[in-house]
Scaffold this motif. Structure first.
Motif, PDB file in Angstrom:
ATOM      1  N   MET A   1       0.848  -1.185   0.000  1.00  0.00           N
ATOM      2  CA  MET A   1       0.000   0.000   0.000  1.00  0.00           C
ATOM      3  C   MET A   1       0.891   1.245   0.000  1.00  0.00           C
ATOM      4  O   MET A   1       1.764   1.393   0.833  1.00  0.00           O
ATOM      5  CB  MET A   1      -0.891  -0.031   1.242  1.00  0.00           C
ATOM      6  CG  MET A   1      -1.680   1.214   1.433  1.00  0.00           C
ATOM      7  SD  MET A   1      -2.593   1.150   2.973  1.00  0.00           S
ATOM      8  CE  MET A   1      -4.144   1.657   2.390  1.00  0.00           C
ATOM      9  N   ALA A   2       0.696   2.124  -0.949  1.00  0.00           N
ATOM     10  CA  ALA A   2       1.499   3.342  -1.055  1.00  0.00           C
ATOM     11  C   ALA A   2       0.918   4.431  -0.145  1.00  0.00           C
ATOM     12  O   ALA A   2      -0.285   4.531   0.034  1.00  0.00           O
ATOM     13  CB  ALA A   2       1.504   3.831  -2.491  1.00  0.00           C
ATOM     14  N   PHE A   3       1.821   5.205   0.414  1.00  0.00           N
ATOM     15  CA  PHE A   3       1.403   6.334   1.232  1.00  0.00           C
ATOM     16  C   PHE A   3       0.988   7.482   0.319  1.00  0.00           C
ATOM     17  O   PHE A   3       1.548   7.661  -0.759  1.00  0.00           O
ATOM     18  CB  PHE A   3       2.537   6.775   2.144  1.00  0.00           C
ATOM     19  CG  PHE A   3       2.923   5.733   3.149  1.00  0.00           C
ATOM     20  CD1 PHE A   3       2.150   5.503   4.261  1.00  0.00           C
ATOM     21  CD2 PHE A   3       4.068   4.967   2.971  1.00  0.00           C
ATOM     22  CE1 PHE A   3       2.494   4.549   5.195  1.00  0.00           C
ATOM     23  CE2 PHE A   3       4.429   4.010   3.893  1.00  0.00           C
ATOM     24  CZ  PHE A   3       3.636   3.789   5.009  1.00  0.00           C
ATOM     25  N   SER A   4       0.024   8.278   0.771  1.00  0.00           N
ATOM     26  CA  SER A   4      -0.480   9.367  -0.071  1.00  0.00           C
ATOM     27  C   SER A   4       0.590  10.418  -0.332  1.00  0.00           C
ATOM     28  O   SER A   4       0.654  10.990  -1.417  1.00  0.00           O
ATOM     29  CB  SER A   4      -1.710  10.004   0.562  1.00  0.00           C
ATOM     30  OG  SER A   4      -1.411  10.499   1.848  1.00  0.00           O
ATOM     31  N   TRP A   5       1.457  10.692   0.647  1.00  0.00           N
ATOM     32  CA  TRP A   5       2.508  11.685   0.444  1.00  0.00           C
ATOM     33  C   TRP A   5       3.521  11.196  -0.582  1.00  0.00           C
ATOM     34  O   TRP A   5       4.058  11.981  -1.349  1.00  0.00           O
ATOM     35  CB  TRP A   5       3.197  12.054   1.761  1.00  0.00           C
ATOM     36  CG  TRP A   5       3.759  10.918   2.545  1.00  0.00           C
ATOM     37  CD1 TRP A   5       3.136  10.223   3.538  1.00  0.00           C
ATOM     38  CD2 TRP A   5       5.048  10.317   2.409  1.00  0.00           C
ATOM     39  NE1 TRP A   5       3.951   9.234   4.032  1.00  0.00           N
ATOM     40  CE2 TRP A   5       5.137   9.270   3.357  1.00  0.00           C
ATOM     41  CE3 TRP A   5       6.139  10.557   1.597  1.00  0.00           C
ATOM     42  CZ2 TRP A   5       6.269   8.476   3.500  1.00  0.00           C
ATOM     43  CZ3 TRP A   5       7.263   9.762   1.739  1.00  0.00           C
ATOM     44  CH2 TRP A   5       7.317   8.737   2.681  1.00  0.00           C
ATOM     45  N   LYS A   6       3.750   9.886  -0.615  1.00  0.00           N
ATOM     46  CA  LYS A   6       4.673   9.323  -1.592  1.00  0.00           C
ATOM     47  C   LYS A   6       4.060   9.376  -2.987  1.00  0.00           C
ATOM     48  O   LYS A   6       4.732   9.694  -3.973  1.00  0.00           O
ATOM     49  CB  LYS A   6       4.979   7.876  -1.214  1.00  0.00           C
ATOM     50  CG  LYS A   6       6.365   7.447  -1.501  1.00  0.00           C
ATOM     51  CD  LYS A   6       6.569   6.031  -1.020  1.00  0.00           C
ATOM     52  CE  LYS A   6       7.886   5.922  -0.327  1.00  0.00           C
ATOM     53  NZ  LYS A   6       8.231   4.575   0.064  1.00  0.00           N
ATOM     54  N   ALA A   7       2.774   9.071  -3.070  1.00  0.00           N
ATOM     55  CA  ALA A   7       2.079   9.106  -4.353  1.00  0.00           C
ATOM     56  C   ALA A   7       2.030  10.522  -4.917  1.00  0.00           C
ATOM     57  O   ALA A   7       2.023  10.718  -6.129  1.00  0.00           O
ATOM     58  CB  ALA A   7       0.669   8.553  -4.195  1.00  0.00           C
ATOM     59  N   ALA A   8       2.016  11.528  -4.025  1.00  0.00           N
ATOM     60  CA  ALA A   8       1.993  12.927  -4.459  1.00  0.00           C
ATOM     61  C   ALA A   8       3.374  13.431  -4.848  1.00  0.00           C
ATOM     62  O   ALA A   8       3.521  14.570  -5.289  1.00  0.00           O
ATOM     63  CB  ALA A   8       1.408  13.793  -3.348  1.00  0.00           C
ATOM     64  N   GLY A   9       4.410  12.608  -4.661  1.00  0.00           N
ATOM     65  CA  GLY A   9       5.767  12.999  -5.036  1.00  0.00           C
ATOM     66  C   GLY A   9       6.484  13.819  -3.986  1.00  0.00           C
ATOM     67  O   GLY A   9       7.425  14.544  -4.297  1.00  0.00           O
ATOM     68  N   LEU A  16       5.768  16.305   6.405  1.00  0.00           N
ATOM     69  CA  LEU A  16       5.661  16.740   7.799  1.00  0.00           C
ATOM     70  C   LEU A  16       5.656  18.259   7.914  1.00  0.00           C
ATOM     71  O   LEU A  16       4.931  18.821   8.736  1.00  0.00           O
ATOM     72  CB  LEU A  16       6.815  16.163   8.622  1.00  0.00           C
ATOM     73  CG  LEU A  16       6.745  14.677   8.921  1.00  0.00           C
ATOM     74  CD1 LEU A  16       7.989  14.246   9.693  1.00  0.00           C
ATOM     75  CD2 LEU A  16       5.494  14.332   9.687  1.00  0.00           C
ATOM     76  N   ALA A  17       6.449  18.940   7.103  1.00  0.00           N
ATOM     77  CA  ALA A  17       6.488  20.400   7.137  1.00  0.00           C
ATOM     78  C   ALA A  17       5.135  20.987   6.739  1.00  0.00           C
ATOM     79  O   ALA A  17       4.649  21.941   7.356  1.00  0.00           O
ATOM     80  CB  ALA A  17       7.581  20.918   6.212  1.00  0.00           C
ATOM     81  N   ILE A  18       4.512  20.418   5.725  1.00  0.00           N
ATOM     82  CA  ILE A  18       3.194  20.896   5.287  1.00  0.00           C
ATOM     83  C   ILE A  18       2.143  20.642   6.366  1.00  0.00           C
ATOM     84  O   ILE A  18       1.322  21.514   6.667  1.00  0.00           O
ATOM     85  CB  ILE A  18       2.789  20.227   3.961  1.00  0.00           C
ATOM     86  CG1 ILE A  18       3.711  20.718   2.844  1.00  0.00           C
ATOM     87  CG2 ILE A  18       1.337  20.506   3.619  1.00  0.00           C
ATOM     88  CD1 ILE A  18       3.584  19.931   1.562  1.00  0.00           C
ATOM     89  N   ALA A  19       2.190  19.457   6.973  1.00  0.00           N
ATOM     90  CA  ALA A  19       1.231  19.132   8.035  1.00  0.00           C
ATOM     91  C   ALA A  19       1.418  20.052   9.242  1.00  0.00           C
ATOM     92  O   ALA A  19       0.441  20.551   9.807  1.00  0.00           O
ATOM     93  CB  ALA A  19       1.387  17.675   8.450  1.00  0.00           C
ATOM     94  N   ALA A  20       2.667  20.311   9.620  1.00  0.00           N
ATOM     95  CA  ALA A  20       2.938  21.188  10.765  1.00  0.00           C
ATOM     96  C   ALA A  20       2.465  22.608  10.481  1.00  0.00           C
ATOM     97  O   ALA A  20       1.881  23.265  11.354  1.00  0.00           O
ATOM     98  CB  ALA A  20       4.425  21.175  11.093  1.00  0.00           C
ATOM     99  N   ARG A  21       2.714  23.101   9.260  1.00  0.00           N
ATOM    100  CA  ARG A  21       2.276  24.452   8.909  1.00  0.00           C
ATOM    101  C   ARG A  21       0.752  24.549   8.944  1.00  0.00           C
ATOM    102  O   ARG A  21       0.186  25.538   9.414  1.00  0.00           O
ATOM    103  CB  ARG A  21       2.803  24.815   7.522  1.00  0.00           C
ATOM    104  CG  ARG A  21       2.487  26.247   7.141  1.00  0.00           C
ATOM    105  CD  ARG A  21       3.112  26.662   5.825  1.00  0.00           C
ATOM    106  NE  ARG A  21       2.742  25.726   4.775  1.00  0.00           N
ATOM    107  CZ  ARG A  21       3.590  25.246   3.871  1.00  0.00           C
ATOM    108  NH1 ARG A  21       4.849  25.596   3.895  1.00  0.00           N
ATOM    109  NH2 ARG A  21       3.168  24.413   2.934  1.00  0.00           N
TER     110      ARG A  21
END
Length: 74
Positions: A1-9, A16-21
């Motif tokens: 199963m691929a992670f969504s962040w990996k699939a988004a490149g 993590l930086a985007i989630a923290a922001r």
């Protein structure tokens, strides 16, 4: 199963930086300002070749250039 962040490149650190922001921006004014101050950083790096240090560059600028070149290649 691929992670969504990996699939988004994205890399995991960028994810993590985007989630923290996103979390910081959702806070009320007082805690948000304190959290945004913790977000500021000034990292620099230098490439070493043949035992000699190259030009010292801000990491944020290098990341911006890398992300722009990655976006162009898609």
């Amino acid at each position: 199963m691929a992670f969504s962040w990996k699939a988004a490149g994205l890399t995991y650190n960028r994810y993590l930086a985007i989630a923290a922001r996103t979390v910081r921006r959702s806070l009320k004014e007082g805690p948000r300002l304190q959290a945004e101050r913790r977000d500021l950083m000034d990292l620099k790096f230098a490439k070493w070749e043949s035992g000699k240090q190259g030009e010292v560059k801000p990491l944020a600028a290098a990341n911006a250039v890398a992300m722009a070149s990655q976006a162009e290649s898609k």
